[in-house]
Design a protein around this motif. Structure first.
Motif, PDB file in Angstrom:
ATOM      1  N   ALA A 105       0.870  -1.377  -0.074  1.00 16.40           N
ATOM      2  CA  ALA A 105       0.127   0.133   0.024  1.00 16.40           C
ATOM      3  C   ALA A 105       0.857   1.354   0.092  1.00 16.40           C
ATOM      4  CB  ALA A 105      -0.829   0.097   1.117  1.00 16.40           C
ATOM      5  N   TRP A 106       2.137   1.059   0.232  1.00 15.58           N
ATOM      6  CA  TRP A 106       2.926   2.216   0.440  1.00 15.58           C
ATOM      7  C   TRP A 106       3.933   2.407  -0.612  1.00 15.58           C
ATOM      8  CZ3 TRP A 106       2.752   6.021   4.421  1.00 15.58           C
ATOM      9  CH2 TRP A 106       1.958   5.808   5.384  1.00 15.58           C
ATOM     10  N   THR A 107       3.297   2.192  -1.941  1.00 12.94           N
ATOM     11  CA  THR A 107       4.234   1.994  -3.092  1.00 12.94           C
ATOM     12  C   THR A 107       3.970   3.258  -4.202  1.00 12.94           C
ATOM     13  OG1 THR A 107       2.498   0.620  -4.020  1.00 12.94           O
ATOM     14  CG2 THR A 107       4.468  -0.448  -2.980  1.00 12.94           C
ATOM     15  N   VAL A 108       4.808   3.181  -5.060  1.00 13.23           N
ATOM     16  CA  VAL A 108       4.673   4.137  -6.274  1.00 13.23           C
ATOM     17  C   VAL A 108       5.331   3.338  -7.601  1.00 13.23           C
ATOM     18  CG1 VAL A 108       5.436   6.156  -7.439  1.00 13.23           C
ATOM     19  CG2 VAL A 108       5.340   6.335  -5.131  1.00 13.23           C
ATOM     20  N   GLY A 109       4.210   3.032  -8.329  1.00 10.41           N
ATOM     21  CA  GLY A 109       4.323   2.077  -9.616  1.00 10.41           C
ATOM     22  C   GLY A 109       4.811   0.949  -9.002  1.00 10.41           C
ATOM     23  N   GLY A 110       4.183   0.293  -8.005  1.00 10.54           N
ATOM     24  CA  GLY A 110       4.453  -1.039  -7.290  1.00 10.54           C
ATOM     25  C   GLY A 110       5.820  -1.138  -6.424  1.00 10.54           C
ATOM     26  N   ARG A 111       6.547  -0.046  -6.106  1.00 10.79           N
ATOM     27  CA  ARG A 111       7.598  -0.163  -5.492  1.00 10.79           C
ATOM     28  C   ARG A 111       7.695   0.755  -4.260  1.00 10.79           C
ATOM     29  NH1 ARG A 111      10.532  -4.849  -7.436  1.00 10.79           N
ATOM     30  NH2 ARG A 111      10.314  -4.860  -9.649  1.00 10.79           N
ATOM     31  N   PRO A 112       8.180   0.424  -3.130  1.00 11.80           N
ATOM     32  CA  PRO A 112       7.941   1.028  -2.099  1.00 11.80           C
ATOM     33  C   PRO A 112       8.582   2.435  -2.017  1.00 11.80           C
ATOM     34  CG  PRO A 112       8.773  -1.223  -1.309  1.00 11.80           C
ATOM     35  CD  PRO A 112       8.747  -1.125  -3.018  1.00 11.80           C
ATOM     36  N   ASN A 113       7.867   3.496  -1.523  1.00 12.54           N
ATOM     37  CA  ASN A 113       8.536   4.811  -1.350  1.00 12.54           C
ATOM     38  C   ASN A 113       9.808   4.795  -0.729  1.00 12.54           C
ATOM     39  OD1 ASN A 113       8.320   7.234   0.839  1.00 12.54           O
ATOM     40  ND2 ASN A 113       7.768   7.878  -1.325  1.00 12.54           N
ATOM     41  N   GLY A 114      10.642   5.694  -0.950  1.00 15.07           N
ATOM     42  CA  GLY A 114      11.948   5.586  -0.448  1.00 15.07           C
ATOM     43  C   GLY A 114      12.041   6.322   0.804  1.00 15.07           C
ATOM     44  N   GLY A 115      11.200   7.302   1.049  1.00 13.09           N
ATOM     45  CA  GLY A 115      11.093   7.485   2.659  1.00 13.09           C
ATOM     46  C   GLY A 115      10.440   6.716   3.233  1.00 13.09           C
ATOM     47  N   TYR A 116       9.641   5.873   2.868  1.00 11.00           N
ATOM     48  CA  TYR A 116       8.881   4.982   3.626  1.00 11.00           C
ATOM     49  C   TYR A 116       9.842   3.839   4.157  1.00 11.00           C
ATOM     50  CZ  TYR A 116       6.579   0.164   4.320  1.00 11.00           C
ATOM     51  OH  TYR A 116       6.024  -0.864   4.744  1.00 11.00           O
ATOM     52  N   LEU A 117      11.052   3.476   3.088  1.00  7.82           N
ATOM     53  CA  LEU A 117      11.987   2.397   3.372  1.00  7.82           C
ATOM     54  C   LEU A 117      13.043   3.094   4.240  1.00  7.82           C
ATOM     55  CD1 LEU A 117      12.796   1.114  -0.211  1.00  7.82           C
ATOM     56  CD2 LEU A 117      11.621  -0.124   1.424  1.00  7.82           C
ATOM     57  N   LEU A 118      13.406   4.247   4.035  1.00  9.49           N
ATOM     58  CA  LEU A 118      14.161   4.985   5.121  1.00  9.49           C
ATOM     59  C   LEU A 118      13.714   5.004   6.556  1.00  9.49           C
ATOM     60  CD1 LEU A 118      16.975   6.402   5.537  1.00  9.49           C
ATOM     61  CD2 LEU A 118      15.742   8.508   5.064  1.00  9.49           C
ATOM     62  N   ALA A 119      12.298   5.238   6.781  1.00 15.19           N
ATOM     63  CA  ALA A 119      11.974   5.232   7.950  1.00 15.19           C
ATOM     64  C   ALA A 119      11.901   3.954   8.669  1.00 15.19           C
ATOM     65  CB  ALA A 119      10.590   5.922   8.118  1.00 15.19           C
ATOM     66  N   THR A 120      11.450   2.808   7.819  1.00 14.28           N
ATOM     67  CA  THR A 120      11.352   1.188   8.445  1.00 14.28           C
ATOM     68  C   THR A 120      12.825   1.035   8.796  1.00 14.28           C
ATOM     69  OG1 THR A 120       9.558   0.729   6.857  1.00 14.28           O
ATOM     70  CG2 THR A 120      11.107  -0.977   7.684  1.00 14.28           C
ATOM     71  N   ILE A 121      13.943   1.393   7.988  1.00 17.02           N
ATOM     72  CA  ILE A 121      15.355   1.100   8.497  1.00 17.02           C
ATOM     73  C   ILE A 121      15.568   1.833   9.631  1.00 17.02           C
ATOM     74  CG2 ILE A 121      17.816   1.044   7.838  1.00 17.02           C
ATOM     75  CD1 ILE A 121      16.991   1.070   4.922  1.00 17.02           C
ATOM     76  N   ALA A 122      15.257   3.071  10.134  1.00 21.86           N
ATOM     77  CA  ALA A 122      15.402   3.927  10.997  1.00 21.86           C
ATOM     78  C   ALA A 122      14.761   3.179  12.307  1.00 21.86           C
ATOM     79  CB  ALA A 122      14.900   5.145  10.848  1.00 21.86           C
ATOM     80  N   ARG A 123      13.616   2.628  12.275  1.00 23.40           N
ATOM     81  CA  ARG A 123      12.869   2.116  13.063  1.00 23.40           C
ATOM     82  C   ARG A 123      13.759   0.813  13.777  1.00 23.40           C
ATOM     83  NH1 ARG A 123       8.216   4.362  14.959  1.00 23.40           N
ATOM     84  NH2 ARG A 123       7.327   4.309  12.624  1.00 23.40           N
ATOM     85  N   ALA A 124      14.412   0.239  12.890  1.00 25.93           N
ATOM     86  CA  ALA A 124      15.219  -0.856  13.462  1.00 25.93           C
ATOM     87  C   ALA A 124      16.413  -0.112  14.133  1.00 25.93           C
ATOM     88  CB  ALA A 124      15.472  -1.741  12.473  1.00 25.93           C
ATOM     89  N   ALA A 125      16.987   0.862  13.348  1.00 24.73           N
ATOM     90  CA  ALA A 125      18.250   1.293  13.896  1.00 24.73           C
ATOM     91  C   ALA A 125      18.061   2.082  15.437  1.00 24.73           C
ATOM     92  CB  ALA A 125      18.780   2.347  13.030  1.00 24.73           C
ATOM     93  N   GLY A 126      16.832   2.380  15.481  1.00 26.78           N
ATOM     94  CA  GLY A 126      16.509   3.261  16.931  1.00 26.78           C
ATOM     95  C   GLY A 126      16.655   2.244  18.059  1.00 26.78           C
ATOM     96  N   VAL A 127      16.300   0.781  17.609  1.00 27.01           N
ATOM     97  CA  VAL A 127      16.412  -0.282  18.703  1.00 27.01           C
ATOM     98  C   VAL A 127      17.748  -0.253  19.305  1.00 27.01           C
ATOM     99  CG1 VAL A 127      15.818  -2.430  19.289  1.00 27.01           C
ATOM    100  CG2 VAL A 127      14.300  -1.386  17.715  1.00 27.01           C
ATOM    101  N   VAL A 128      18.684  -0.111  18.469  1.00 22.96           N
ATOM    102  CA  VAL A 128      20.259  -0.345  18.799  1.00 22.96           C
ATOM    103  C   VAL A 128      20.878   0.717  19.032  1.00 22.96           C
ATOM    104  CG1 VAL A 128      22.436  -1.228  17.711  1.00 22.96           C
ATOM    105  CG2 VAL A 128      20.167  -2.235  17.155  1.00 22.96           C
ATOM    106  N   ALA A 129      20.531   1.978  18.622  1.00 24.13           N
ATOM    107  CA  ALA A 129      21.180   3.101  18.603  1.00 24.13           C
ATOM    108  C   ALA A 129      21.589   3.604  20.302  1.00 24.13           C
ATOM    109  CB  ALA A 129      20.420   4.409  18.128  1.00 24.13           C
ATOM    110  N   GLY A 130      20.575   3.500  21.040  1.00 22.17           N
ATOM    111  CA  GLY A 130      20.897   3.754  22.791  1.00 22.17           C
ATOM    112  C   GLY A 130      20.483   5.403  22.787  1.00 22.17           C
ATOM    113  N   GLN A 131      20.052   5.943  21.739  1.00 19.73           N
ATOM    114  CA  GLN A 131      19.705   7.493  22.034  1.00 19.73           C
ATOM    115  C   GLN A 131      18.089   7.584  21.547  1.00 19.73           C
ATOM    116  OE1 GLN A 131      21.330   9.756  23.156  1.00 19.73           O
ATOM    117  NE2 GLN A 131      23.512   9.172  23.342  1.00 19.73           N
ATOM    118  N   PRO A 132      17.437   8.550  21.997  1.00 19.39           N
ATOM    119  CA  PRO A 132      15.890   8.379  21.538  1.00 19.39           C
ATOM    120  C   PRO A 132      15.363   8.818  20.471  1.00 19.39           C
ATOM    121  CG  PRO A 132      16.575  10.374  23.183  1.00 19.39           C
ATOM    122  CD  PRO A 132      17.785   9.392  22.990  1.00 19.39           C
ATOM    123  N   ASP A 133      16.224   9.954  19.736  1.00 17.58           N
ATOM    124  CA  ASP A 133      15.707  10.491  18.346  1.00 17.58           C
ATOM    125  C   ASP A 133      16.894  10.338  17.418  1.00 17.58           C
ATOM    126  OD1 ASP A 133      13.548  11.326  19.901  1.00 17.58           O
ATOM    127  OD2 ASP A 133      14.767  13.191  20.590  1.00 17.58           O
TER     128      ASP A 133
END
Length: 262
Positions: free
Chosen positions: A27-55
């Motif tokens: 559902a978060w695609t353009v032309g059937g491919r995931p939007n770049g900002g959506y992908l970046l936010a998804t990676i950041a969601r995982a990174a935040g678990v490891v980073a040890g800082q809140p933001d």
């Protein structure tokens, strides 16, 4: 609009200390491919678990391939852990093949008024309104993501070419979810290509994107100004500024994208 929140569609499931399972939404695609900002936010969601800082404060991403929706994996590698900031690297993989890679800086956002600022553009949008961007782009390209978000621009995208090379609009998340530092990484890539204010083109894929998160936004939709600067050699660079409803700058970004004219 859907009732599935952005935090849900960017959700991650930790498998080991540095690996996470994700499910990229069709559902978060353009032309059937995931939007770049959506992908970046998804990676950041995982990174935040490891980073040890809140933001998340900054992100620099390179898009190596354009993945299909479905199951994928995010691999996080800590780079530096400091008292005030930490850096981590994140990589999105499908079947062991890297699709996108990003370097993040995490820390704590300040609520203080900026000490100094100058040269920032004016989005010239006073109240939410305008025409909602449809889920079919120029040339019939399906833009499924527009059925998920509430994006209203000050002029019909792709139907009016002012020659300024900019698109201005108000952006809201599904179910009126408030923006946070992670979803601001989506906001800086949510608008259609600013080149559509110059001429209609097909897909304009992001090659590299650098984003800064400056402050936590007030609840409600955000104002976005997306601007193209130079088109040539099959590429275009664009800048993006995001303000909350109080007029506070909360995020900004630049990106290099591919473009095909004619």
């Amino acid at each position: 609009m859907t009732t599935t929140t952005f935090s849900v569609v960017t959700g991650v499931k930790q498998r080991t200390a540095g690996t996470f399972e994700v499910d990229l939404s069709a559902a978060w695609t353009v032309g059937g491919r995931p939007n770049g900002g959506y992908l970046l936010a998804t990676i950041a969601r995982a990174a935040g678990v490891v980073a040890g800082q809140p933001d998340v404060l900054a992100a620099s991403a390179h898009y190596l391939r354009s993945p299909s929706p479905g199951p994928a994996e995010v691999v996080i590698e800590p780079m530096r852990s400091g008292r005030t900031v930490s850096q981590v690297r994140g990589r999105l993989e499908r079947d062991g093949v890297a699709q996108a890679e990003a370097l993040f800086t995490f820390g704590s956002l300040s609520a203080d008024t900026p000490y100094w600022q100058d040269g920032l553009p004016d989005p010239r949008l006073e109240v939410p309104g305008g025409e909602r961007v449809p889920s079919e782009g120029p040339g019939g390209i399906p833009v499924a993501i527009m059925d998920e978000i509430d994006l209203r621009t000050d002029q019909p995208v792709g139907r009016v070419h002012t020659g300024r090379g900019e698109i201005r609009g108000w952006l809201g998340l599904p179910a009126d979810e408030p923006f946070d530092p992670i979803s601001l990484l989506f906001a800086i890539d949510a608008l259609p290509p600013a080149t559509l204010d110059i001429t209609n083109t097909g897909w304009v894929p992001t090659l590299e994107l650098t984003a800064y998160v400056r402050a936590r936004p007030a609840p409600g939709p955000v104002r976005v100004l997306h601007r193209a600067h130079l088109i040539g050699g099959g590429r275009v660079d664009e800048s993006c500024h995001v303000w909350d409803r109080t007029g506070k700058l909360v995020a900004q970004a630049t990106q290099l994208a591919g473009i095909r004219l004619g």
